[in-house]
Each structure stands twice: as C-alpha cells, then as structure tokens.
Scaffold this motif. Sequence first.
Motif, PDB file in Angstrom:
ATOM      1  N   LEU A 288       0.851  -1.190   0.000  1.00  0.00           N
ATOM      2  CA  LEU A 288       0.000   0.000   0.000  1.00  0.00           C
ATOM      3  C   LEU A 288       0.890   1.244   0.000  1.00  0.00           C
ATOM      4  CD1 LEU A 288      -2.670   1.606   0.708  1.00  0.00           C
ATOM      5  CD2 LEU A 288      -2.155   1.113   3.109  1.00  0.00           C
ATOM      6  N   THR A 289       0.516   2.234  -0.805  1.00  0.00           N
ATOM      7  CA  THR A 289       1.155   3.554  -0.736  1.00  0.00           C
ATOM      8  C   THR A 289       0.089   4.553  -0.287  1.00  0.00           C
ATOM      9  OG1 THR A 289       2.642   2.968  -2.550  1.00  0.00           O
ATOM     10  CG2 THR A 289       2.422   5.311  -2.032  1.00  0.00           C
ATOM     11  N   LEU A 290       0.340   5.229   0.828  1.00  0.00           N
ATOM     12  CA  LEU A 290      -0.557   6.290   1.305  1.00  0.00           C
ATOM     13  C   LEU A 290       0.059   7.628   0.919  1.00  0.00           C
ATOM     14  CD1 LEU A 290      -2.967   7.369   3.014  1.00  0.00           C
ATOM     15  CD2 LEU A 290      -1.427   7.309   4.999  1.00  0.00           C
ATOM     16  N   ILE A 291      -0.733   8.451   0.243  1.00  0.00           N
ATOM     17  CA  ILE A 291      -0.245   9.758  -0.219  1.00  0.00           C
ATOM     18  C   ILE A 291      -1.162  10.825   0.381  1.00  0.00           C
ATOM     19  CG2 ILE A 291       0.348  11.132  -2.260  1.00  0.00           C
ATOM     20  CD1 ILE A 291       0.257   8.349  -3.781  1.00  0.00           C
ATOM     21  N   ASP A 292      -0.614  11.603   1.295  1.00  0.00           N
ATOM     22  CA  ASP A 292      -1.438  12.527   2.088  1.00  0.00           C
ATOM     23  C   ASP A 292      -0.761  13.907   2.134  1.00  0.00           C
ATOM     24  OD1 ASP A 292      -3.235  13.603   3.898  1.00  0.00           O
ATOM     25  OD2 ASP A 292      -2.375  12.582   5.632  1.00  0.00           O
ATOM     26  N   PRO A 293      -0.686  14.579   0.972  1.00  0.00           N
ATOM     27  CA  PRO A 293       0.029  15.860   0.926  1.00  0.00           C
ATOM     28  C   PRO A 293      -0.760  16.972   1.608  1.00  0.00           C
ATOM     29  CG  PRO A 293      -0.385  14.959  -1.286  1.00  0.00           C
ATOM     30  CD  PRO A 293      -1.252  14.220  -0.327  1.00  0.00           C
ATOM     31  N   PRO A 294      -0.092  18.085   1.940  1.00  0.00           N
ATOM     32  CA  PRO A 294      -0.824  19.195   2.553  1.00  0.00           C
ATOM     33  C   PRO A 294      -1.624  20.023   1.544  1.00  0.00           C
ATOM     34  CG  PRO A 294       1.540  19.670   2.477  1.00  0.00           C
ATOM     35  CD  PRO A 294       1.366  18.265   1.991  1.00  0.00           C
TER      36      PRO A 294
ATOM     37  N   GLY B 207       0.024  -2.771  -6.849  1.00  0.00           N
ATOM     38  CA  GLY B 207      -0.037  -2.216  -5.491  1.00  0.00           C
ATOM     39  C   GLY B 207      -1.293  -1.375  -5.287  1.00  0.00           C
ATOM     40  N   THR B 208      -1.711  -1.266  -4.043  1.00  0.00           N
ATOM     41  CA  THR B 208      -2.850  -0.402  -3.709  1.00  0.00           C
ATOM     42  C   THR B 208      -2.329   0.996  -3.413  1.00  0.00           C
ATOM     43  OG1 THR B 208      -4.084  -2.273  -2.827  1.00  0.00           O
ATOM     44  CG2 THR B 208      -4.742  -0.096  -2.049  1.00  0.00           C
TER      45      THR B 208
END
Length: 281
Positions: free
Chosen positions: A164-170, A194-195
């Motif tokens: 899993l790749t979590l991408i949580d930019p500002p 990949g998720t």
Amino acid sequence: MNYRHAFHAGNFADVHKHWILMLLLERLSAKDKPFFVLDSHAGAGFYDLTRDESSRTGEAADGIAHLFAAETRLPDSFAPYLEAVRRLNPGMDDPNDLRWYPGSPWLIADALRQDDRLSAVEAHPEQARLLKESLAEFRNARVYERDGYEAIPSMLPPKEKRGLTLIDPPYENSDEVSRTAKAVSDGMKRFATGTMAIWYPIKTHDVGDALVESLPVPDRGGLRCEIFVTAPDSDAVGLTGSGMILLNPIWPIEDRLREGLPLLCETLARDGGAGWRLEAL
Ligand SMILES: C[S@@+](CC[C@H](N)C(=O)[O-])C[C@H]1O[C@@H](n2cnc3c(N)ncnc32)[C@H](O)[C@@H]1O
C-alpha cells in the motif's frame, strides 16, 4: 512548507482517512505473506492533543471525540481504528480524556506483523525528527527525510510485491495535484498491482475532480470515497469534507465503506448539508 498537522490532528478528515487506512491494513494482514507500506507524507507520527497547536483549534473535539461517543452504534469495521487509538492512550477511561492521537505512520507501524515493513517519508526536518522519535520502538519501520513525491517511484516496487502507498500531501502549493498525479502514474508503472490511497481536501469538489481526471485507473479499478460534514462551499473557512481515492482497492473494502459511511457521516455531521459519496472510477 508551512503546514503542521498538529493543528488538525484527530479532526473529522483524520477520522475518515485513518478509518480507511486501518481497513486496508486489516485486509493486507488477512494473507500470510508479508506486505510493504510507503507513507509518502507521514507527518510527526503522533500528536499531543493537550499542546498548544491542537488545543488552540480543538479540531479533535469534532472528530475522534465524536467517533468514540458513537462507538456502540458503529459497525465492526471501526473497531481496529478505535482500538489502536486506545492503545496509544493506555489507562484512558473516558474518551474525553484522550491525550495522544496517532498519525498514519504510527497506525501503520502498530499494525505491522513481524515481516511487514513501513517506509515513512517526511520532508520537513523538524517533523522528520519527531517522526523518528515516534517510530523508534518499531523495528520494521524506517523514516526517510526526503521529498515524498520523488520517493514514490524510487521506493517502488517493494521486494514483498504486495503493499500500500498512502499519499497525504498538505495541498498548500498549487502544483500538488499535478505532483500527486505524476507520482502516482510513475509509481503505478513500477508497481501496477499495489494499492494506492490518495487523500484530498474538500472545500468544493475541484481537487477531487482534478485528481480523478489525472490519475490512472488500474485493471482492478478505483474508488472515490468522500464525506462532507457540511455542504461544499468555496467561501468556507476550513474544510467542508474529506476525500480518498483508492486505486486497486482490496476486496471487500467497498462493502465495508458502503456499510460504514452513512454512520460516519451521521456521527461527524455539522448540519443538514452533510453527506457522503462512494463511486467506482
Ligand atoms: C497532512 S500531513 C500528513 C499527515 C499524516 N499522513 C497522518 O495521516 O497522520 C502532510 C505532511 O507532509 C509533509 N510534507 C509537505 N511536503 C512534503 C513533500 N514534498 N514530501 C514529503 N512530505 C511533505 C508536511 O510537513 C506534513 O507533515
């Protein structure tokens, strides 16, 4: 880079994002094989809600505090998330006494099994220093102080071939939607199975619409999952909602989301303009 997540820790957007994150981690853990998680914009790891930044905004009172208050009415899918928050607050009898709120890298590190791995990336030097302290107890979590967008293609694919790749930019700079889209496209070329979970802010639907237009949709499809605590409004002072795009979502997460979203929305609603959406991409 002015954004500090401590001002927003535990707010309704964190609740929406971290509930989905925990559902994904639970699905990844359902198989025996090890998995890898890349958290590209990781933040400080966990947050002291009694400190000035968090107590000044008091955003957790309208987020995680509401969720604990509604706990007995929520479906089982919320249990792993609430249990993790409790684990970070040992001895907490009353959820109103909640002091520590976990960020995404702490939730991920806490959920890893022996052979699973986390790479947590944070570009801001002070946040990266705090993150190293927050994750020091987890032997299979590593912190990288570097640019998260560049880290995505360079750290994929993982040797585990599941993850899993979590991408949580500002989203504080105008180029962050295009940087996110490029990083996701480049990452998917290297790790097509990949998720990916991409969070975005909702004031109006602009950011979500722009992401949906520019992101690739893989063979196993994608989901757009949103809650609005009040009606979207470009003049609103803060966020009106929280969105997450899932690429290659893990079965049967769609069913869990469809079951949980109405109650999540009811729990976090500010007024009659509240709502939710779950759409296939
Ligand atoms: C929304 S916060 C992350 C919150 C965290 N994912 C959570 O759920 O607890 C965004 C973080 O990204 C960091 N950041 C900003 N630009 C970055 C970049 N280009 N690469 C990596 N991190 C960045 C900020 O310093 C901030 O800590």
